[in-house]
Write an enzyme that holds these catalytic residues in place. Sequence first.
Site, PDB file in Angstrom:
ATOM      1  N   SER A 107     -10.366  40.097  64.071  1.00 32.35           N
ATOM      2  CA  SER A 107      -9.371  40.089  65.143  1.00 32.35           C
ATOM      3  C   SER A 107      -7.904  40.980  64.588  1.00 32.35           C
ATOM      4  O   SER A 107      -6.899  40.775  65.045  1.00 32.35           O
ATOM      5  CB  SER A 107      -8.838  38.789  65.209  1.00 32.35           C
ATOM      6  OG  SER A 107      -9.767  38.270  65.914  1.00 32.35           O
ATOM      7  N   ASN A 167     -16.990  48.034  62.276  1.00 32.78           N
ATOM      8  CA  ASN A 167     -18.371  47.407  62.192  1.00 32.78           C
ATOM      9  C   ASN A 167     -18.212  47.180  64.077  1.00 32.78           C
ATOM     10  O   ASN A 167     -17.789  46.756  64.126  1.00 32.78           O
ATOM     11  CB  ASN A 167     -17.952  46.270  61.993  1.00 32.78           C
ATOM     12  CG  ASN A 167     -19.267  45.170  61.875  1.00 32.78           C
ATOM     13  OD1 ASN A 167     -20.349  46.149  62.192  1.00 32.78           O
ATOM     14  ND2 ASN A 167     -18.989  44.283  61.348  1.00 32.78           N
ATOM     15  N   TRP A 168     -18.835  48.676  63.699  1.00 34.52           N
ATOM     16  CA  TRP A 168     -19.757  48.184  65.745  1.00 34.52           C
ATOM     17  C   TRP A 168     -20.438  46.873  65.883  1.00 34.52           C
ATOM     18  O   TRP A 168     -20.892  47.007  67.188  1.00 34.52           O
ATOM     19  CB  TRP A 168     -20.656  49.936  65.710  1.00 34.52           C
ATOM     20  CG  TRP A 168     -18.923  50.421  66.223  1.00 34.52           C
ATOM     21  CD1 TRP A 168     -17.830  50.798  65.766  1.00 34.52           C
ATOM     22  CD2 TRP A 168     -19.214  52.025  66.759  1.00 34.52           C
ATOM     23  NE1 TRP A 168     -17.456  51.811  66.386  1.00 34.52           N
ATOM     24  CE2 TRP A 168     -17.861  53.261  66.442  1.00 34.52           C
ATOM     25  CE3 TRP A 168     -20.816  53.124  67.075  1.00 34.52           C
ATOM     26  CZ2 TRP A 168     -18.214  54.136  67.150  1.00 34.52           C
ATOM     27  CZ3 TRP A 168     -20.140  53.962  67.369  1.00 34.52           C
ATOM     28  CH2 TRP A 168     -19.149  54.861  67.587  1.00 34.52           C
ATOM     29  N   GLY A 200     -13.717  44.734  63.620  1.00 29.99           N
ATOM     30  CA  GLY A 200     -15.350  44.520  64.573  1.00 29.99           C
ATOM     31  C   GLY A 200     -14.966  45.056  65.683  1.00 29.99           C
ATOM     32  O   GLY A 200     -14.340  46.432  66.700  1.00 29.99           O
ATOM     33  N   GLY A 201     -14.420  44.159  66.650  1.00 28.60           N
ATOM     34  CA  GLY A 201     -14.392  45.068  68.382  1.00 28.60           C
ATOM     35  C   GLY A 201     -13.475  46.045  69.016  1.00 28.60           C
ATOM     36  O   GLY A 201     -13.465  46.558  69.163  1.00 28.60           O
TER      37      GLY A 201
HETATM   38  C1  PEP Z   1     -16.370  42.079  61.699  1.00 32.69           C
HETATM   39  O1  PEP Z   1     -16.447  42.173  62.324  1.00 32.69           O
HETATM   40  O2  PEP Z   1     -16.423  42.608  60.568  1.00 32.69           O
HETATM   41  C2  PEP Z   1     -15.036  41.925  62.827  1.00 32.69           C
HETATM   42  C3  PEP Z   1     -13.812  41.644  61.743  1.00 32.69           C
HETATM   43  O3  PEP Z   1     -14.878  41.513  64.309  1.00 32.69           O
HETATM   44  P1  PEP Z   1     -13.870  41.224  64.625  1.00 32.69           P
HETATM   45  O4  PEP Z   1     -12.701  42.558  64.433  1.00 32.69           O
HETATM   46  O5  PEP Z   1     -14.077  41.744  66.103  1.00 32.69           O
HETATM   47  O6  PEP Z   1     -13.326  39.773  64.698  1.00 32.69           O
END
Ligand code: PEP
Length: 254
Positions: A213, A10-11, A234-235
């Site tokens: 995360s 998920n960008w 995400g990140g």
């Molecule tokens: C997300 O936004 O779906 C997500 C899981 O972000 P992150 O991996 O950065 O915690």
Amino acid sequence: MARRLLIAGNWKMNQTKREAVAFAEAVATRLAAGRPDADLLICPPATLVDAMTGASSGSGLAIGGQDCHTAKNGAHTGDIAAPMLKDLGASHVIVGHSERRADHGETNAVVRDKAAAAHASGLVAIICIGETEAERDAGKTLAIVESQFAQSLPAGATPDNTVIAYEPVWAIGTGRTPPLPEVAEVHAAIRASAENALGAEAAARLRILYGGSMKPSNARELLALDDVDGGLIGGASLKVEDYWAIVTAGTAAV
Ligand code: PEP
């Protein structure tokens, strides 16, 4: 029941067209050298879906949207309809991400209608659910997640057109993750809810992703849990090296 892993990025509101095409081409090159035993998906901003479906065509990397409207067209300035994503070659769309629930006041009923709109356009809906930190501290995690699941799942949901992403809100972008037994407990509870809603056979095939995360250093242990069928990342999905490290960690974990 063996469920194929789905490693989904998920960008959010990140990346340029040049970066997106370079990412898709780099993943395509890796996939040409050998296909991992997992489905791969990136959900870029809507502005990049067309370029990415073009750059990844035939490679095994699927492209999805991050949101869609409940309606298939109409007077909704700034919104994106599910058929528009489909038209650009997208295969999936995320609905009900906690950032949209918080930033845009999306209720379970709206999320359910968005998922139904995705299904009507032939897209797989990735329905996000998860508790806030305050809800967790109050011991309400299972109750919240179960009610979000029940209320966000549209009629007609099947394991083929729906994926659930369990994302504890407090774990998103914070570097914190729940202890593994807690992740396992929540995923098992979601599968039990799916049995009630869809029946045992469908629940056994339903993919339930963990998000919050996830990164190369913790992906293997998270993805090795019985009811964790992939990740929504995400990140760590923004850099090819990190995304690919999660793909390979996942396929080594199963
Ligand atoms: C997300 O936004 O779906 C997500 C899981 O972000 P992150 O991996 O950065 O915690």
